[in-house]
Scaffold this motif. Sequence first.
Motif, PDB file in Angstrom:
ATOM      1  N   VAL A   1     -12.126  -7.525   6.879  1.00 39.59           N
ATOM      2  CA  VAL A   1     -13.364  -6.832   6.531  1.00 39.59           C
ATOM      3  C   VAL A   1     -14.163  -6.609   7.812  1.00 39.59           C
ATOM      4  N   PRO A   2     -14.301  -5.340   8.251  1.00 40.40           N
ATOM      5  CA  PRO A   2     -14.919  -5.067   9.552  1.00 40.40           C
ATOM      6  C   PRO A   2     -16.357  -5.564   9.695  1.00 40.40           C
ATOM      7  N   TRP A   3     -17.091  -5.662   8.616  1.00 39.76           N
ATOM      8  CA  TRP A   3     -18.508  -6.048   8.703  1.00 39.76           C
ATOM      9  C   TRP A   3     -18.738  -7.534   8.452  1.00 39.76           C
ATOM     10  N   TRP A   4     -17.664  -8.310   8.233  1.00 38.36           N
ATOM     11  CA  TRP A   4     -17.795  -9.760   8.087  1.00 38.36           C
ATOM     12  C   TRP A   4     -17.659 -10.415   9.458  1.00 38.36           C
ATOM     13  N   PRO A   5     -18.175 -11.632   9.643  1.00 39.74           N
ATOM     14  CA  PRO A   5     -18.086 -12.307  10.944  1.00 39.74           C
ATOM     15  C   PRO A   5     -16.637 -12.594  11.348  1.00 39.74           C
ATOM     16  N   ASP A   6     -16.358 -12.478  12.643  1.00 41.07           N
ATOM     17  CA  ASP A   6     -15.025 -12.811  13.158  1.00 41.07           C
ATOM     18  C   ASP A   6     -14.654 -14.236  12.761  1.00 41.07           C
ATOM     19  N   GLY A   7     -13.386 -14.402  12.399  1.00 43.10           N
ATOM     20  CA  GLY A   7     -12.893 -15.706  11.998  1.00 43.10           C
ATOM     21  C   GLY A   7     -13.076 -15.986  10.516  1.00 43.10           C
ATOM     22  N   ARG A   8     -13.950 -15.233   9.864  1.00 49.90           N
ATOM     23  CA  ARG A   8     -14.154 -15.387   8.419  1.00 49.90           C
ATOM     24  C   ARG A   8     -14.036 -14.038   7.727  1.00 49.90           C
TER      25      ARG A   8
END
Length: 199
Positions: free
Chosen positions: A123-130
């Motif tokens: 999901v491009p708008w979720w935080p990296d790693g999660r």
Amino acid sequence: MTASDGKAKSDLRRYLQSARDALLWKLDGLPEYDVRRPMTPTGTNLLGLVKHAAGVELGYLGDTFGRPAGEPLPWTEEEAAGNADMWATAEESREYITGLYRRAWAHADATLEALPLDTTGRVPWWPDGRDGLTLHHAVVRVIADTQRHAGHADILRELIDGEVGMSETDTSVMSGDAAWWETYRARLEQAARQAGRRD
């Protein structure tokens, strides 16, 4: 694809389509002003709910799985005004928004058809790693979001002109004439006031 995967996809598509149809049906028969007018202090409106739902499907069931639809969504750009996906400008016609939503359906359905449910996307708008999730999770998330907004649309439509129900053939509401509903509502009001006196 396994038989169980096919059955699961069929169930997911059925519930997603039911929510889509209910949301879009709430616009039927209303003039432009009524599909756009803000009905709550936070501006919730029928056409805005459809616009938002289109973006959700294109994002979660398109971009997330490396399948961009190529639909320009200027309201998602960084310079867009806050909450721009939740209302339609005067220049964005009802036909444009509902057409976009139907194209989003087709694109999302193609993603569901093409990929196994355990496919992992980002999901491009979720935080990296999660930011990872499976297609199954993404579809369930979109169903939940669409059903939530279809519920919002139910209430807005009832406030606009008194129309209620899940679809043209299933009101999902007890039958009663205006007098019955007025008596019913008065009974609820009385119960609420009695309970409120105990506070």
